[in-house]
Each structure stands twice: as structure tokens, then as C-alpha cells.
Design an enzyme around this catalytic site. Structure first.
Site, PDB file in Angstrom:
ATOM      1  N   ASP A 234     -15.118  -1.565  -0.672  1.00 59.38           N
ATOM      2  CA  ASP A 234     -14.128  -2.350  -1.390  1.00 59.38           C
ATOM      3  C   ASP A 234     -14.785  -3.043  -2.578  1.00 59.38           C
ATOM      4  O   ASP A 234     -15.840  -3.650  -2.452  1.00 59.38           O
ATOM      5  CB  ASP A 234     -13.525  -3.423  -0.467  1.00 59.38           C
TER       6      ASP A 234
ATOM      7  N   ASP B 146      -0.309   4.846   3.199  1.00 60.29           N
ATOM      8  CA  ASP B 146      -0.391   3.829   4.242  1.00 60.29           C
ATOM      9  C   ASP B 146       0.809   4.004   5.149  1.00 60.29           C
ATOM     10  O   ASP B 146       1.956   3.834   4.720  1.00 60.29           O
ATOM     11  CB  ASP B 146      -0.383   2.421   3.621  1.00 60.29           C
TER      12      ASP B 146
END
Lengths: 262, 200
Positions: free
Chosen positions: A11, A130
Site C-alpha cells: 500500500d 471487491d
């Protein structure tokens, strides 16, 4: 034999790696270059850099860190997060990324997938999905803006329909992030990945739920995915990539063998 | 002596990684579509991602077809760059596009049955003929691939890979070399291959 891929995901926020990464017993947060190098030499088959600043706010995000990664890495890498246009995608590819991964912007403008395919070729276009299992409807449902909890929204898409839609529009690979499993390290969502695998003729990457080596073995043998993505188990040093690969090779899963000069 | 390498600017977006890989090996790299600069290079690299139809159009618009065909120094085509080196490709809107015709052969859509396309990831490559390009690279070495079209094995095949069917992982005729995989994204193995190319 085509090897199954092990893919660490990092990330990135404001050009820096966030969340601690356990690197030779001390935690590194921040400098992206040594981490990219570390994972490259540790046996990762590919890397994903997920810009978590991006999708959830409208400002233009500085992506110059992409070229710093390209300078040090000699395996493929993908940049995800906040890429909303053909122009932005082109900029990231020019800086040396091999693929770009699109999630919420593709849901808002599915035509973007066709445009990216036509401009850069299918091999560059990764679609991130997602997906959450809804106990009440017994359906898999697609969510957007999952990078920011306050803005996360259910879309009108059921996951299997959206997978077919993105395939038809020219995606080159799908990363399926199973939200029920994400972050809990209880194993990949084999049932869901199997359902998607049945209708997906593209490379399929499993994401969400890895906690131990056995989980990787299960997802490769039971859901026949092409790659498995994970973050915290690698960053926290819970799993070493070379040991994971030994385990998987012993289990009969094809793993890339490091180069030995003749 | 430092090698002067020219990467032919075919107009595709991601040339950076192959430029960086060659620079790391100590060569000076110029990305250009200028005919004189291409002629003067020690080595020429033909990159390419996207479709053959679009890439050939770009090469023709830049008036580079004859320039590339007339080269006598070692030339390496990478991925689509390799596919552009053969006679024809199926990968275009019309279903057939003439390529540079440097090496006999046709580019066809891969027939993979129930396997997935694109063929994406690390796969094993084994040399099928002696060549300096694969010096020091043992059989079954992993290289990184991403493609949906291929050239079937022929007498010009230097190395093979297998994905549902065997196909050419590398080709050679005279001074023209092509690899279907991405050496710039194939770790140490790729670096060894690029070093071999620079040493030709």
C-alpha cells in the site's frame, strides 16, 4: 509449465509505503525502493502497488514513485488505485509499470475498459473487483470505493455478471478481492473463487484471506487460480516467500525456480 | 567498449523498462525513430506492446519499414517486436497484416483449449538450437510472458515454450533475433539474455 504466481501487494500513500513491513527484523514504513528490491530478490513473481490515496479523492495524485520502482525492479509490477482515464494510465505505463489495475472507475464508466484495451493492449488492463457475499440474498455483490470506509458503496452488479462484462470489454486479468475474508487471515474464499473461475477465461488472481502457507496451497489446488496476492502475511514476516514456494512445490504446484547460470 | 543501443520508438507507451534494463548492463540507450541514428547503432532493439496492426501502421507512418529491413547489426525484437519480424500476423482488425518479413513465419492466435489467455506469467524456455543468445542459460529456465498470439515452431526457432501447444519462444535469422518473452521483466535470466545480445 506456466508457474503459479505469488504476488505481494504494497500500500502506497503520498508516494510512501504505509503499514509496517518487516524487513530483516526491523520495520520499514516509507521508502518504496528498498521494499521493491527486497521483494524482487525474495522470490516474488510480480508486485502490486496499491495507491490508497487515490480513488477516494478527486485531486491529481503524484505518481512519480512509479518510475523510481521501475529503476530498481526486474520483475513485472502493476499499479492500482485512482487511475480514472486513458491519459493517467498512459502516464503510469510510460513510467515503467507493466500493468494498471482499475476498480471503481471501471464501475462508474465501463467503457474505460474498452478504451484502455484499444490504446495499450489487453495485457496491460487488470480489473480489480471487491466482492462481498450477502448472507440474505445468497449472492456475491460488487462494491466500490472500498479504499475509504465512509464512502464504500454497494453497486448494482452481481459479481459473476461483472466478471463477464469486464471480460467482454477487453480486460486482461482479474484480481478478485473477497471482502468477507479480507484482513482476517482465515484463508482465501475458495467457494467464491471457484464460482468465478468457472466463468473466467482470463488469468484470475485471488486476494483476501491469506494467513498461512496451507491457504495458498488450497487456493491453487481447489480454485485453480493463476496467482495469489497477499499483503500482511508477507509484510509482517509471517510467511517467507522462498519457504512458501518450497511448500507449494512439494505439494505439486508449479513454482518458478530461480535462475542458475549454466 | 560501451555499446550504443537504439530502441526503435514504435510509439507504444511502455519502453522505459527495457531502456532501464539495457542501461543497467552498461550500454548507452537512445529511444528514437530517426533513421540515421538507427543505422549507426551497435545494436537495435524493436520493442512493442499492443496489436500488430497498430504497430505496423505506426512503423509505416514513420517510414521505418525499409530502414529496419536494411539493418545489418544485431537486432532484437521483444514480444510484439518479435512478432513484427515475421511475414504476417493475424492480430489485426482485418485478420491479416503484413509484417516486416525479416524471418519467415506467421503469427497466429494461440489455441489453448481450456487454458487461459493471455498466456501470462513465468514459463519455462528451452533452447532448440545452438546460439549465442542463450549462452549460459540452461534448459527450462523461467521467463516472463504475456501474449495471446504466437509463432509456431519452425526451422528459425531458437528456443521453445509450451502452453497447451509448443510455440517459438525465440527466433533467429541472420542478424535478426526475436524473443516472445520480456527479458527486461525476467529477473536474472532476462539480464543474462540481454547481456548475451549486447555481446553479439
Amino acid at each position: 509449465m506456466l508457474a503459479k504466481r505469488i504476488i505481494p501487494c504494497l500500500d502506497v500513500r503520498d508516494g510512501k509505503v504505509v503499514k509496517g513491513v518487516q524487513f530483516r527484523n526491523h520495520e520499514i514504513v516509507g521508502d518504496i525502493v528498498p521494499l521493491a528490491e527486497f521483494y524482487g530478490s525474495a522470490g516474488a513473481d510480480e508486485l502490486v502497488f496499491y495507491d490508497i490515496t487515490a480513488s477516494s479523492d478527486a485531486r491529481t495524485v503524484d505518481k512519480s514513485w512509479v518510475s523510481r520502482i521501475a529503476e530498481v525492479i526486474d520483475i513485472p509490477f502493476c499499479v492500482a488505485g485512482g487511475i480514472k482515464s486513458v491519459k493517467e494510465a498512459g502516464h503510469i505505463l510510460e513510467m515503467g509499470a507493466d500493468k494498471i489495475s482499475i476498480n471503481s472507475p471501471a464501475l462508474m464508466n465501463p467503457e474505460l475498459i474498452n478504451q484502455l484495451h484499444d490504446e495499450f493492449g489487453q495485457q496491460c488492463v487488470v480489473i480489480g473487483i471487491d466482492s462481498l457475499f450477502n448472507e440474505q440474498t445468497q449472492q456475491y455483490e460488487v462494491y466500490k470505493f472500498t479504499g475509504d470506509e465512509s464512502r464504500t458503496q454497494q453497486t448494482a452488479w452481481q459479481t459473476l455478471d461483472w466478471v463477464q462484462e469486464v471480460q467482454q470489454r477487453g480486460a486482461g486479468e482479474i484480481v478478485l478481492n473477497c471482502m468477507n475474508q479480507d484482513g482476517v487471515r482465515q484463508g482465501y474464499d475458495i467457494k467464491q473463487l471457484k464460482a468465478v473461475r468457472e466463468i473466467c477465461n482470463l488469468p484470475l488472481i485471488a486476494s483476501g484471506g491469506a494467513g498461512e502457507s496451507q491457504h495458498f496451497e488450497d487456493v491453487f489446488t481447489q480454485a485453480d487460480v493463476d496467482g495469489a496476492l497477499a499483503a500482511s502475511v508477507f509484510h509482517k514476516g509471517i510467511i517467507q516467500i522462498n519457504e512458501l514456494k518450497k511448500h507449494l512445490a512439494t505439494a505439486g504446484i508449479t513454482m518458478r525456480v530461480p535462475f542458475q547460470k549454466k | 567498449m560501451q555499446q550504443k543501443v537504439v530502441i526503435v520508438n514504435t510509439g507504444c507507451a511502455n519502453i522505459s523498462s527495457v531502456r532501464i534494463a539495457l542501461e543497467k548492463l552498461g550500454s548507452s540507450v537512445l529511444v528514437t525513430a530517426d533513421a540515421d541514428a538507427i543505422h549507426q547503432a551497435d545494436k537495435v532493439l524493436l520493442p512493442g506492446v499492443g496489436s500488430a496492426g497498430a504497430a505496423m501502421k505506426s512503423i509505416e507512418q514513420k517510414k521505418l519499414t525499409n530502414v529496419i529491413q536494411g539493418l545489418t547489426q544485431p537486432v532484437l525484437g521483444v514480444c510484439l517486436g518479435m512478432q513484427l519480424m515475421v511475414s504476417r500476423s493475424e492480430e489485426s482488425q482485418t485478420g491479416s497484416v503484413s509484417c516486416l518479413d525479416l524471418i519467415p513465419g506467421d503469427v497466429v492466435r494461440m489455441q489453448v483449449g481450456t487454458k487461459r489467455l493471455p498466456h501470462m506469467g513465468w514459463n519455462t524456455v528451452s533452447a532448440t538450437a545452438q546460439s549465442e543468445l542463450f549462452k549460459g542459460i540452461p534448459d527450462n529456465t523461467y521467463f516472463y510472458f504475456v501474449h495471446s498470439y504466437c509463432v509456431k515452431p519452425s526451422s528459425y526457432t531458437l528456443a521453445e515454450c509450451h502452453y497447451a501447444q509448443p510455440f517459438s519462444a525465440a527466433l533467429m535469422k541472420d542478424n535478426f533475433y526475436g524473443v516472445q518473452f520480456h527479458p527486461e521483466r525476467s529477473g536474472e535470466a532476462g539480464a543474462q539474455l540481454l547481456r548475451n545480445f549486447l555481446d553479439l
